[in-house]
Motif scaffolding. Structure first.
Motif, PDB file in Angstrom:
ATOM      1  N   GLU A 173      54.633 -45.617  60.719  1.00  0.00           N
ATOM      2  CA  GLU A 173      53.120 -46.217  59.989  1.00  0.00           C
ATOM      3  C   GLU A 173      53.178 -47.387  60.132  1.00  0.00           C
ATOM      4  OE1 GLU A 173      53.133 -44.453  56.206  1.00  0.00           O
ATOM      5  OE2 GLU A 173      52.834 -42.242  56.981  1.00  0.00           O
ATOM      6  N   LEU A 174      54.093 -48.196  60.010  1.00  0.00           N
ATOM      7  CA  LEU A 174      54.108 -49.805  59.960  1.00  0.00           C
ATOM      8  C   LEU A 174      53.801 -50.299  61.352  1.00  0.00           C
ATOM      9  CD1 LEU A 174      57.362 -50.888  57.723  1.00  0.00           C
ATOM     10  CD2 LEU A 174      54.973 -51.022  57.081  1.00  0.00           C
ATOM     11  N   ASN A 175      54.384 -49.794  62.548  1.00  0.00           N
ATOM     12  CA  ASN A 175      54.197 -50.200  63.851  1.00  0.00           C
ATOM     13  C   ASN A 175      52.577 -49.742  64.038  1.00  0.00           C
ATOM     14  OD1 ASN A 175      56.667 -50.926  64.170  1.00  0.00           O
ATOM     15  ND2 ASN A 175      57.461 -48.778  65.174  1.00  0.00           N
ATOM     16  N   GLN A 176      52.023 -48.686  63.593  1.00  0.00           N
ATOM     17  CA  GLN A 176      50.705 -48.386  63.860  1.00  0.00           C
ATOM     18  C   GLN A 176      49.714 -49.414  63.111  1.00  0.00           C
ATOM     19  OE1 GLN A 176      50.034 -44.433  62.780  1.00  0.00           O
ATOM     20  NE2 GLN A 176      51.213 -43.520  64.243  1.00  0.00           N
ATOM     21  N   LEU A 177      50.072 -49.708  61.728  1.00  0.00           N
ATOM     22  CA  LEU A 177      49.196 -50.820  61.234  1.00  0.00           C
ATOM     23  C   LEU A 177      49.265 -51.984  62.031  1.00  0.00           C
ATOM     24  CD1 LEU A 177      50.306 -50.095  57.676  1.00  0.00           C
ATOM     25  CD2 LEU A 177      48.387 -49.561  58.554  1.00  0.00           C
ATOM     26  N   ARG A 178      50.599 -52.336  62.531  1.00  0.00           N
ATOM     27  CA  ARG A 178      50.595 -53.463  63.403  1.00  0.00           C
ATOM     28  C   ARG A 178      49.861 -53.558  64.558  1.00  0.00           C
ATOM     29  NH1 ARG A 178      56.422 -53.215  62.487  1.00  0.00           N
ATOM     30  NH2 ARG A 178      57.141 -54.062  60.758  1.00  0.00           N
ATOM     31  N   LYS A 179      49.520 -52.257  64.954  1.00  0.00           N
ATOM     32  CA  LYS A 179      48.786 -52.163  66.388  1.00  0.00           C
ATOM     33  C   LYS A 179      47.301 -51.863  66.237  1.00  0.00           C
ATOM     34  CE  LYS A 179      52.709 -50.681  68.921  1.00  0.00           C
ATOM     35  NZ  LYS A 179      53.377 -49.571  69.719  1.00  0.00           N
ATOM     36  N   MET A 180      46.842 -51.885  64.622  1.00  0.00           N
ATOM     37  CA  MET A 180      45.594 -51.656  64.587  1.00  0.00           C
ATOM     38  C   MET A 180      44.629 -52.703  65.369  1.00  0.00           C
ATOM     39  SD  MET A 180      45.801 -50.345  60.383  1.00  0.00           S
ATOM     40  CE  MET A 180      43.899 -50.363  60.454  1.00  0.00           C
ATOM     41  N   GLN A 181      43.295 -52.424  65.307  1.00  0.00           N
ATOM     42  CA  GLN A 181      42.399 -53.428  65.982  1.00  0.00           C
ATOM     43  C   GLN A 181      42.167 -54.418  65.085  1.00  0.00           C
ATOM     44  OE1 GLN A 181      38.446 -51.427  66.697  1.00  0.00           O
ATOM     45  NE2 GLN A 181      37.849 -53.421  67.862  1.00  0.00           N
ATOM     46  N   MET A 182      42.021 -55.459  65.646  1.00  0.00           N
ATOM     47  CA  MET A 182      42.168 -56.911  64.869  1.00  0.00           C
ATOM     48  C   MET A 182      40.628 -57.027  64.179  1.00  0.00           C
ATOM     49  SD  MET A 182      44.849 -58.428  65.750  1.00  0.00           S
ATOM     50  CE  MET A 182      45.829 -58.146  66.955  1.00  0.00           C
ATOM     51  N   ARG A 183      40.542 -57.037  62.680  1.00  0.00           N
ATOM     52  CA  ARG A 183      39.560 -57.082  61.909  1.00  0.00           C
ATOM     53  C   ARG A 183      38.779 -58.595  62.010  1.00  0.00           C
ATOM     54  NH1 ARG A 183      42.078 -54.945  56.696  1.00  0.00           N
ATOM     55  NH2 ARG A 183      43.618 -56.548  57.219  1.00  0.00           N
ATOM     56  N   HIS A 184      39.490 -59.709  61.908  1.00  0.00           N
ATOM     57  CA  HIS A 184      38.980 -60.978  62.006  1.00  0.00           C
ATOM     58  C   HIS A 184      39.946 -61.928  62.644  1.00  0.00           C
ATOM     59  CE1 HIS A 184      41.888 -61.241  58.780  1.00  0.00           C
ATOM     60  NE2 HIS A 184      41.037 -60.113  58.045  1.00  0.00           N
ATOM     61  N   GLY A 185      39.788 -63.199  62.818  1.00  0.00           N
ATOM     62  CA  GLY A 185      40.435 -64.125  63.371  1.00  0.00           C
ATOM     63  C   GLY A 185      41.667 -64.412  62.977  1.00  0.00           C
ATOM     64  N   PHE A 186      41.961 -64.158  61.558  1.00  0.00           N
ATOM     65  CA  PHE A 186      43.278 -64.374  60.916  1.00  0.00           C
ATOM     66  C   PHE A 186      44.444 -63.444  61.350  1.00  0.00           C
ATOM     67  CE2 PHE A 186      40.932 -66.372  57.654  1.00  0.00           C
ATOM     68  CZ  PHE A 186      41.262 -67.641  57.633  1.00  0.00           C
ATOM     69  N   ASP A 187      44.048 -62.075  61.510  1.00  0.00           N
ATOM     70  CA  ASP A 187      44.800 -61.072  62.196  1.00  0.00           C
ATOM     71  C   ASP A 187      45.123 -61.339  63.624  1.00  0.00           C
ATOM     72  OD1 ASP A 187      44.740 -59.593  59.997  1.00  0.00           O
ATOM     73  OD2 ASP A 187      43.190 -58.008  60.630  1.00  0.00           O
ATOM     74  N   GLU A 188      44.260 -61.968  64.461  1.00  0.00           N
ATOM     75  CA  GLU A 188      44.437 -62.441  65.641  1.00  0.00           C
ATOM     76  C   GLU A 188      45.521 -63.477  65.752  1.00  0.00           C
ATOM     77  OE1 GLU A 188      42.319 -63.579  69.761  1.00  0.00           O
ATOM     78  OE2 GLU A 188      41.072 -63.403  67.987  1.00  0.00           O
ATOM     79  N   MET A 189      45.342 -64.347  64.926  1.00  0.00           N
ATOM     80  CA  MET A 189      46.498 -65.444  64.838  1.00  0.00           C
ATOM     81  C   MET A 189      47.865 -64.977  64.532  1.00  0.00           C
ATOM     82  SD  MET A 189      43.983 -68.224  63.144  1.00  0.00           S
ATOM     83  CE  MET A 189      45.164 -69.721  62.925  1.00  0.00           C
ATOM     84  N   ILE A 190      47.785 -63.982  63.442  1.00  0.00           N
ATOM     85  CA  ILE A 190      49.024 -63.515  63.101  1.00  0.00           C
ATOM     86  C   ILE A 190      49.710 -62.814  64.121  1.00  0.00           C
ATOM     87  CG2 ILE A 190      50.058 -61.683  61.672  1.00  0.00           C
ATOM     88  CD1 ILE A 190      47.959 -62.399  59.419  1.00  0.00           C
ATOM     89  N   GLU A 191      48.896 -62.123  64.911  1.00  0.00           N
ATOM     90  CA  GLU A 191      49.581 -61.410  66.182  1.00  0.00           C
ATOM     91  C   GLU A 191      50.179 -62.314  67.113  1.00  0.00           C
ATOM     92  OE1 GLU A 191      50.897 -58.191  68.271  1.00  0.00           O
ATOM     93  OE2 GLU A 191      50.211 -58.170  66.158  1.00  0.00           O
ATOM     94  N   MET A 192      49.316 -63.293  67.526  1.00  0.00           N
ATOM     95  CA  MET A 192      49.614 -64.483  68.618  1.00  0.00           C
ATOM     96  C   MET A 192      50.985 -65.248  67.876  1.00  0.00           C
ATOM     97  SD  MET A 192      46.077 -65.754  69.412  1.00  0.00           S
ATOM     98  CE  MET A 192      46.387 -66.810  70.632  1.00  0.00           C
ATOM     99  N   THR A 193      50.979 -65.322  66.465  1.00  0.00           N
ATOM    100  CA  THR A 193      52.279 -66.033  66.174  1.00  0.00           C
ATOM    101  C   THR A 193      53.320 -65.275  66.314  1.00  0.00           C
ATOM    102  OG1 THR A 193      51.046 -67.178  64.507  1.00  0.00           O
ATOM    103  CG2 THR A 193      53.120 -67.325  64.146  1.00  0.00           C
ATOM    104  N   ARG A 194      53.355 -63.847  66.023  1.00  0.00           N
ATOM    105  CA  ARG A 194      54.392 -62.964  66.290  1.00  0.00           C
ATOM    106  C   ARG A 194      54.791 -63.006  67.755  1.00  0.00           C
ATOM    107  NH1 ARG A 194      52.116 -58.953  64.313  1.00  0.00           N
ATOM    108  NH2 ARG A 194      52.806 -59.372  61.914  1.00  0.00           N
ATOM    109  N   GLU A 195      53.880 -63.228  68.745  1.00  0.00           N
ATOM    110  CA  GLU A 195      54.224 -63.146  70.046  1.00  0.00           C
ATOM    111  C   GLU A 195      54.634 -64.455  70.731  1.00  0.00           C
ATOM    112  OE1 GLU A 195      50.625 -61.479  71.905  1.00  0.00           O
ATOM    113  OE2 GLU A 195      50.966 -59.555  71.207  1.00  0.00           O
ATOM    114  N   GLY A 196      54.757 -65.271  69.797  1.00  0.00           N
ATOM    115  CA  GLY A 196      55.471 -66.690  69.939  1.00  0.00           C
ATOM    116  C   GLY A 196      54.291 -67.544  70.843  1.00  0.00           C
ATOM    117  N   ARG A 197      52.937 -67.269  70.795  1.00  0.00           N
ATOM    118  CA  ARG A 197      51.939 -67.879  71.495  1.00  0.00           C
ATOM    119  C   ARG A 197      51.161 -68.952  70.625  1.00  0.00           C
ATOM    120  NH1 ARG A 197      48.271 -63.033  73.054  1.00  0.00           N
ATOM    121  NH2 ARG A 197      46.727 -64.463  73.962  1.00  0.00           N
ATOM    122  N   LEU A 198      51.754 -68.938  69.161  1.00  0.00           N
ATOM    123  CA  LEU A 198      51.092 -70.194  68.360  1.00  0.00           C
ATOM    124  C   LEU A 198      52.260 -70.931  67.705  1.00  0.00           C
ATOM    125  CD1 LEU A 198      47.902 -68.437  66.683  1.00  0.00           C
ATOM    126  CD2 LEU A 198      48.020 -70.412  68.433  1.00  0.00           C
TER     127      LEU A 198
END
Length: 211
Positions: A95-120
């Protein structure tokens, strides 16, 4: 109609008593049979459960609902205290993995994902983040690169070109030292493969040869 004969009334009373006794005996017998069937059913269920439980304990096949016991009396133990995730922990992780892979709702979610991937950048911001391997490398190795082209021609167009290359690399703040060396090695191999063409174009000294 009530009979007036006492003997007839007595006979009828005895018949009623006998019939009542028979009914009571039948009810008692039925109750005993019912209780016996219930007891046999319970024993049969317990036996089947015991067989199922024992079979799983012998084969060590678990349902994964509860963590296996590690008490000395239990037959199922964890080898070397190996941690086994229960089915509830696995479901929570999914369930946690599915929540992480949910569609981005706004720019903050996108920034969080990019930070987790090491792009920010991560906070607190460090301008040397991602350059941990360069901590033991001196600054002079990034800037003074003349010794890397000593095996190139001392004069001519190739030498002039390589001097421009090392000047550009010395000013590059994003390449590591190893990347700069690999860059120069690529040019070395390129000129070595094109040595005949360079000699025909008279771009190499006559006494020079790539080893």
């Amino acid at each position: 109609m009530v009979s007036k004969d006492p003997s007839e009334r007595l006979q009828r009373g005895q018949q009623r008593d006998m019939e009542g006794g028979k009914r009571r005996d039948m009810d008692t017998r039925r109750g005993m049979e019912r209780s016996q069937r219930q007891r046999l059913g319970v024993e049969r269920i317990q036996t089947s459960d015991r067989k199922l439980f024992v079979g799983r304990r012998l084969t060590k096949e678990r349902l994964g609902i509860f963590k296996p016991s590690t008490t000395p009396d239990s037959e199922v133990t964890i080898d070397a205290e190996l941690e086994i995730k229960s089915i509830w922990e696995q479901e929570e992780e999914n369930e946690l993995n599915q929540l992480r892979k949910m569609q981005m709702r706004h720019g903050f979610d996108e920034m969080i994902e990019m930070t987790r991937e090491g792009r920010l950048w991560t906070y607190p911001i460090d301008n040397e983040q991602g350059l941990e391997e360069e901590q033991a490398v001196g600054f002079h190795e990034h800037v003074l690169l003349d010794d890397l082209i000593e095996d190139f021609p001392k004069t001519g167009p190739v030498r002039d070109f390589m001097e421009l290359v090392i000047i550009a690399l010395s000013k590059n703040a994003y390449f590591t030292v190893q990347q700069k060396k690999d860059h120069i090695d690529w040019f070395r191999n390129y000129f070595k493969d094109k040595e005949e063409a360079l000699r025909e174009a008279e771009s190499l000294p006559k006494d020079f040869s790539f080893a």
